[in-house]
Design an enzyme around this catalytic site. Structure first.
Site, PDB file in Angstrom:
ATOM      1  N   ASN A 150      44.528  40.175  96.299  1.00  0.00           N
ATOM      2  CA  ASN A 150      44.412  38.759  95.912  1.00  0.00           C
ATOM      3  C   ASN A 150      44.695  38.502  94.432  1.00  0.00           C
ATOM      4  O   ASN A 150      45.033  37.387  94.064  1.00  0.00           O
ATOM      5  CB  ASN A 150      43.058  38.174  96.338  1.00  0.00           C
ATOM      6  CG  ASN A 150      41.899  38.805  95.636  1.00  0.00           C
ATOM      7  OD1 ASN A 150      41.983  39.946  95.173  1.00  0.00           O
ATOM      8  ND2 ASN A 150      40.799  38.087  95.537  1.00  0.00           N
ATOM      9  N   SER A 227      36.602  44.698 100.053  1.00  0.00           N
ATOM     10  CA  SER A 227      35.587  44.091 100.917  1.00  0.00           C
ATOM     11  C   SER A 227      34.280  44.893 100.913  1.00  0.00           C
ATOM     12  O   SER A 227      34.262  46.091 100.600  1.00  0.00           O
ATOM     13  CB  SER A 227      36.127  44.006 102.343  1.00  0.00           C
ATOM     14  OG  SER A 227      36.374  45.306 102.821  1.00  0.00           O
ATOM     15  N   GLY A 231      33.723  48.882 100.782  1.00  0.00           N
ATOM     16  CA  GLY A 231      32.944  49.303  99.614  1.00  0.00           C
ATOM     17  C   GLY A 231      31.732  50.136 100.007  1.00  0.00           C
ATOM     18  O   GLY A 231      31.429  51.160  99.381  1.00  0.00           O
ATOM     19  N   GLU A 248      33.499  46.594  93.277  1.00  0.00           N
ATOM     20  CA  GLU A 248      33.430  45.138  93.085  1.00  0.00           C
ATOM     21  C   GLU A 248      33.798  44.527  94.426  1.00  0.00           C
ATOM     22  O   GLU A 248      34.942  44.650  94.874  1.00  0.00           O
ATOM     23  CB  GLU A 248      34.451  44.692  92.023  1.00  0.00           C
ATOM     24  CG  GLU A 248      34.207  45.237  90.638  1.00  0.00           C
ATOM     25  CD  GLU A 248      32.969  44.639  89.989  1.00  0.00           C
ATOM     26  OE1 GLU A 248      32.531  43.551  90.414  1.00  0.00           O
ATOM     27  OE2 GLU A 248      32.429  45.278  89.085  1.00  0.00           O
ATOM     28  N   CYS A 282      37.416  36.370  95.288  1.00  0.00           N
ATOM     29  CA  CYS A 282      36.046  36.859  95.482  1.00  0.00           C
ATOM     30  C   CYS A 282      35.048  35.842  94.950  1.00  0.00           C
ATOM     31  O   CYS A 282      33.907  35.780  95.375  1.00  0.00           O
ATOM     32  CB  CYS A 282      35.867  38.195  94.791  1.00  0.00           C
ATOM     33  SG  CYS A 282      36.461  38.173  93.104  1.00  0.00           S
ATOM     34  N   GLU A 381      31.619  36.179 104.503  1.00  0.00           N
ATOM     35  CA  GLU A 381      32.775  35.841 103.671  1.00  0.00           C
ATOM     36  C   GLU A 381      33.994  35.632 104.569  1.00  0.00           C
ATOM     37  O   GLU A 381      34.408  36.533 105.294  1.00  0.00           O
ATOM     38  CB  GLU A 381      33.056  36.985 102.681  1.00  0.00           C
ATOM     39  CG  GLU A 381      34.089  36.607 101.653  1.00  0.00           C
ATOM     40  CD  GLU A 381      34.511  37.762 100.759  1.00  0.00           C
ATOM     41  OE1 GLU A 381      34.712  38.874 101.278  1.00  0.00           O
ATOM     42  OE2 GLU A 381      34.658  37.551  99.544  1.00  0.00           O
ATOM     43  N   GLU A 460      32.996  44.822  85.259  1.00  0.00           N
ATOM     44  CA  GLU A 460      34.324  45.058  84.691  1.00  0.00           C
ATOM     45  C   GLU A 460      34.517  44.102  83.527  1.00  0.00           C
ATOM     46  O   GLU A 460      33.796  43.106  83.391  1.00  0.00           O
ATOM     47  CB  GLU A 460      35.400  44.872  85.754  1.00  0.00           C
ATOM     48  CG  GLU A 460      35.319  45.985  86.790  1.00  0.00           C
ATOM     49  CD  GLU A 460      36.535  46.142  87.674  1.00  0.00           C
ATOM     50  OE1 GLU A 460      37.096  45.125  88.102  1.00  0.00           O
ATOM     51  OE2 GLU A 460      36.895  47.304  87.964  1.00  0.00           O
TER      52      GLU A 460
HETATM   53  P1  NAP Z   1      39.801  45.726 101.742  1.00  0.00           P
HETATM   54  O1  NAP Z   1      40.298  45.603 103.135  1.00  0.00           O
HETATM   55  O2  NAP Z   1      38.498  46.360 101.526  1.00  0.00           O
HETATM   56  O3  NAP Z   1      40.963  46.511 100.968  1.00  0.00           O
HETATM   57  C1  NAP Z   1      40.934  46.728  99.579  1.00  0.00           C
HETATM   58  C2  NAP Z   1      41.714  47.979  99.252  1.00  0.00           C
HETATM   59  O4  NAP Z   1      41.069  49.081  99.874  1.00  0.00           O
HETATM   60  C3  NAP Z   1      43.145  47.984  99.769  1.00  0.00           C
HETATM   61  O5  NAP Z   1      43.957  48.697  98.873  1.00  0.00           O
HETATM   62  C4  NAP Z   1      43.014  48.740 101.087  1.00  0.00           C
HETATM   63  O6  NAP Z   1      44.233  49.342 101.492  1.00  0.00           O
HETATM   64  C5  NAP Z   1      41.982  49.784 100.713  1.00  0.00           C
HETATM   65  N1  NAP Z   1      41.198  50.338 101.806  1.00  0.00           N
HETATM   66  C6  NAP Z   1      40.928  49.793 103.019  1.00  0.00           C
HETATM   67  N2  NAP Z   1      40.146  50.640 103.743  1.00  0.00           N
HETATM   68  C7  NAP Z   1      39.904  51.723 102.966  1.00  0.00           C
HETATM   69  C8  NAP Z   1      39.169  52.935 103.144  1.00  0.00           C
HETATM   70  N3  NAP Z   1      38.504  53.214 104.261  1.00  0.00           N
HETATM   71  N4  NAP Z   1      39.138  53.810 102.131  1.00  0.00           N
HETATM   72  C9  NAP Z   1      39.781  53.570 100.969  1.00  0.00           C
HETATM   73  N5  NAP Z   1      40.511  52.438 100.757  1.00  0.00           N
HETATM   74  C10 NAP Z   1      40.564  51.533 101.730  1.00  0.00           C
HETATM   75  O7  NAP Z   1      39.770  44.315 101.021  1.00  0.00           O
HETATM   76  P2  NAP Z   1      40.925  43.231 100.944  1.00  0.00           P
HETATM   77  O8  NAP Z   1      40.972  42.477 102.219  1.00  0.00           O
HETATM   78  O9  NAP Z   1      42.188  43.853 100.448  1.00  0.00           O
HETATM   79  O10 NAP Z   1      40.411  42.303  99.750  1.00  0.00           O
HETATM   80  C11 NAP Z   1      39.600  41.224  99.946  1.00  0.00           C
HETATM   81  C12 NAP Z   1      38.171  41.564  99.559  1.00  0.00           C
HETATM   82  O11 NAP Z   1      38.134  41.951  98.190  1.00  0.00           O
HETATM   83  C13 NAP Z   1      37.253  40.375  99.666  1.00  0.00           C
HETATM   84  O12 NAP Z   1      36.043  40.788 100.232  1.00  0.00           O
HETATM   85  C14 NAP Z   1      37.055  39.954  98.219  1.00  0.00           C
HETATM   86  O13 NAP Z   1      35.871  39.235  97.980  1.00  0.00           O
HETATM   87  C15 NAP Z   1      37.074  41.266  97.528  1.00  0.00           C
HETATM   88  N6  NAP Z   1      37.373  41.110  96.104  1.00  0.00           N
HETATM   89  C16 NAP Z   1      36.372  41.356  95.215  1.00  0.00           C
HETATM   90  C17 NAP Z   1      36.597  41.182  93.849  1.00  0.00           C
HETATM   91  C18 NAP Z   1      35.514  41.460  92.837  1.00  0.00           C
HETATM   92  O14 NAP Z   1      35.842  41.717  91.686  1.00  0.00           O
HETATM   93  N7  NAP Z   1      34.243  41.406  93.190  1.00  0.00           N
HETATM   94  C19 NAP Z   1      37.839  40.765  93.409  1.00  0.00           C
HETATM   95  C20 NAP Z   1      38.834  40.519  94.352  1.00  0.00           C
HETATM   96  C21 NAP Z   1      38.590  40.715  95.700  1.00  0.00           C
HETATM   97  P3  NAP Z   1      45.326  48.596 102.406  1.00  0.00           P
HETATM   98  O15 NAP Z   1      45.043  47.138 102.336  1.00  0.00           O
HETATM   99  O16 NAP Z   1      46.600  48.946 101.771  1.00  0.00           O
HETATM  100  O17 NAP Z   1      45.186  49.145 103.783  1.00  0.00           O
END
Ligand code: NAP
Length: 489
Positions: A150, A227, A231, A248, A282, A381, A460
């Site tokens: 994002n 997510s 996490g 995060e 987020c 979320e 961060e």
């Molecule tokens: P996600 O599905 O958790 O993926 C994030 C990253 O982790 C991607 O690079 C993904 O790879 C990788 N990943 C997925 N499963 C994994 C595993 N089992 N082991 C290691 N890496 C893995 O999250 P998203 O849908 O991309 O992002 C949206 C989420 O991020 C939302 O919940 C949002 O709130 C959160 N977010 C938080 C912040 C903050 O600073 N608090 C900032 C921005 C976003 P692939 O996608 O390439 O498969």
């Protein structure tokens, strides 16, 4: 259309798998690039490169490391417009926000570069004579970084720049939906003089490549943004081997609209917080907790503004809201729109997949009212343009509702009453509270992160930026020439 190999030790090298995946524009479905998927062996090659480079990089004086970052910031500035346009094509956010994403990367690069001449430790007193006490910051080693889609350049930069200035080396996996901006950032760093091997890039799904990074014994720490579900898994895996980990995660961020609020200002804040980045932040405002006395007036104004939003390609100046990132995210949002109605919330506008005349993934800006705090649309979320209106009858009830969530990232209150504002500052369980502005708009010199399900205590950016990527050492320098015993002498 370019095919990208893996970036290991300063070179593009072929992956040892035959697998590839495509990077596409979520508005038009145009293919932007193809990327090779890394195998476990490729990741080991990347880790070895980072390990081999660690000694020389960590021994490079921090101001010299910072010099490379200053140069990188200048190149990013020169290329800002070109990078922003690519970012909109890759991720979908509207061009003004894409420029903001690049600007945030520039800001953190400059901020981290400044740390090259700071990274302060402490000096303090000793309980013994002729003894000097201080702390110093040391780099951790090879850091594994896993980022979401994002903020395709800002989030990678928030991690990479402080980690580099602190003397670490990196193996990084960007989200498969948005790898190009990370690639561009690394190209800029190399152009600015970063030695080969300091940063290495591998590509592929989190379920294989991300997992392999988390489990790799040569990686000393994981920095993850994504997510809650992923996490939690990463934190538990790292816990098993005592690997340092910072996460995060998500948010269910509230805007409190009190009965003395400037309602037009509050509507501005909700439109920006809920529908900016198509709700895929987020820090997005997904709950609006509104005082019953102003609920009708506020809702009417919000509806007029929401219905006037233009969906479309983020590159067009008339577009207010771009696409969501991919089909599975579109399906998820549609699913939640149905859940909301099944739970008994009232759908005021939106709720459906939209058709702005493009083949990509569009969802109507959506508002639910009469949402109760136990409904799933008030708790989970959604990460899309969906907002839940919850009614309360006073500041205490509003704060209680704000805290009634598993997350704790951002929060906001609209009020003209200083007492209410300070109550919110003191009582809302969140890493960030805004007064009379939306839930989004973090600046890089303040710490960013959240409480409860949003993270594991790290922040961060800001003065915490290098703490995430350093270890503190306490140093006792005894120049008495005799054995001195603390607590005993
Ligand atoms: P996600 O599905 O958790 O993926 C994030 C990253 O982790 C991607 O690079 C993904 O790879 C990788 N990943 C997925 N499963 C994994 C595993 N089992 N082991 C290691 N890496 C893995 O999250 P998203 O849908 O991309 O992002 C949206 C989420 O991020 C939302 O919940 C949002 O709130 C959160 N977010 C938080 C912040 C903050 O600073 N608090 C900032 C921005 C976003 P692939 O996608 O390439 O498969």
């Amino acid at each position: 259309m370019q095919e990208y190999q893996l970036f290991i030790h300063g070179e593009w090298v072929g992956s040892s798998t035959n697998d590839t995946f495509d990077d596409t524009n979520p508005a038009t479905l145009e293919k932007l690039a193809t990327l090779q998927v890394a195998s476990g062996d490729d990741i080991t090659r990347a880790v070895r490169s980072a390990q081999e480079t660690f000694t020389s990089w960590s021994e490079t004086p921090p101001p010299k490391r910072a010099h490379i970052l200053f140069k990188a910031a200048r190149i990013l500035e020169e290329r800002k417009e070109e990078l922003a346009r690519l970012l909109t094509r890759e991720m979908g956010k509207v061009i003004s926000e894409a420029r903001g994403d690049i600007q945030e990367a520039i800001d953190i690069t400059l901020y981290a570069a400044g740390e090259g001449r700071r990274m302060f430790g402490e000096t303090t007193t000793s309980e013994l004579k002729n003894k000097f006490c201080m702390t110093i910051l040391r780099p951790i080693g090879v850091i594994g970084m896993i980022t979401p889609w994002n903020f395709p350049m800002a989030i990678p930069a928030w991690k990479v720049m402080p980690a580099l200035v602190a003397g670490n080396t990196i193996v990084m996996k960007p989200a498969s939906d948005t790898p190009l901006l990370t690639i561009r950032m690394v190209e800029v760093l190399m152009e600015a003089g970063l030695p080969p091997g300091v940063i290495n890039l591998v590509f592929g799904p989190g379920s294989t490549v991300g997992r392999a990074i988390v489990h790799h014994p040569g990686i000393r720490a994981i920095s993850f943004t994504g997510s809650l579900e992923t996490g939690k898994w990463i934190v538990s895996e790292c816990g098993k081997v005592m690997k340092r980990v910072s996460v995060e995660l998500g948010g269910k961020n509230p805007i409190l609209v009190m009965d003395d609020a400037d309602l037009d200002l509050a509507v501005d804040g909700v439109i920006w917080g809920a529908f900016g980045t198509t709700g895929q932040r987020c820090t997005a405002a997904s709950r609006v907790i509104v005082h019953t006395k102003v609920k009708d007036a506020f809702t009417d104004r919000l509806l007029v503004r929401t219905r006037a939003l233009n969906l479309g390609d983020g590159l067009l100046p008339e577009t207010d809201v771009g696409p969501v990132i991919n089909q599975s995210q579109l399906d998820k949002i549609e699913h939640y729109a149905r859940i909301g109605q099944d739970e008994g919330a009232v759908l005021l506008t939106g709720g459906h997949v939209a058709d702005p005349g493009l083949p990509g993934y569009f969802f109507e800006p959506t508002i639910f009212t009469d949402v109760s705090q136990d409904m799933r649309i008030a708790r989970e979320e959604i990460f899309g343009p969906v907002v839940a209106l919850i009614t309360v009858s006073g500041i205490d009830e509003a704060i209680e509702a704000a805290n009634n969530t598993d997350y704790g990232l951002s929060s906001s209150i609209y009020t003209r009453d200083m007492t209410r504002a300070f109550r919110a500052i003191e009582k809302i369980d969140a890493g960030i509270t805004y007064i009379n502005s939306s839930t989004i708009g973090a600046e890089v010199h303040l710490p960013f992160g959240g409480v409860k399900g949003t993270g594991n205590g790290f922040r961060e950016a800001g003065t915490d930026a290098v703490k995430e990527f350093t270890e503190v050492k306490a140093v006792y320098f005894d120049y008495s020439g005799k054995l001195q015993k603390a607590q005993i002498d």
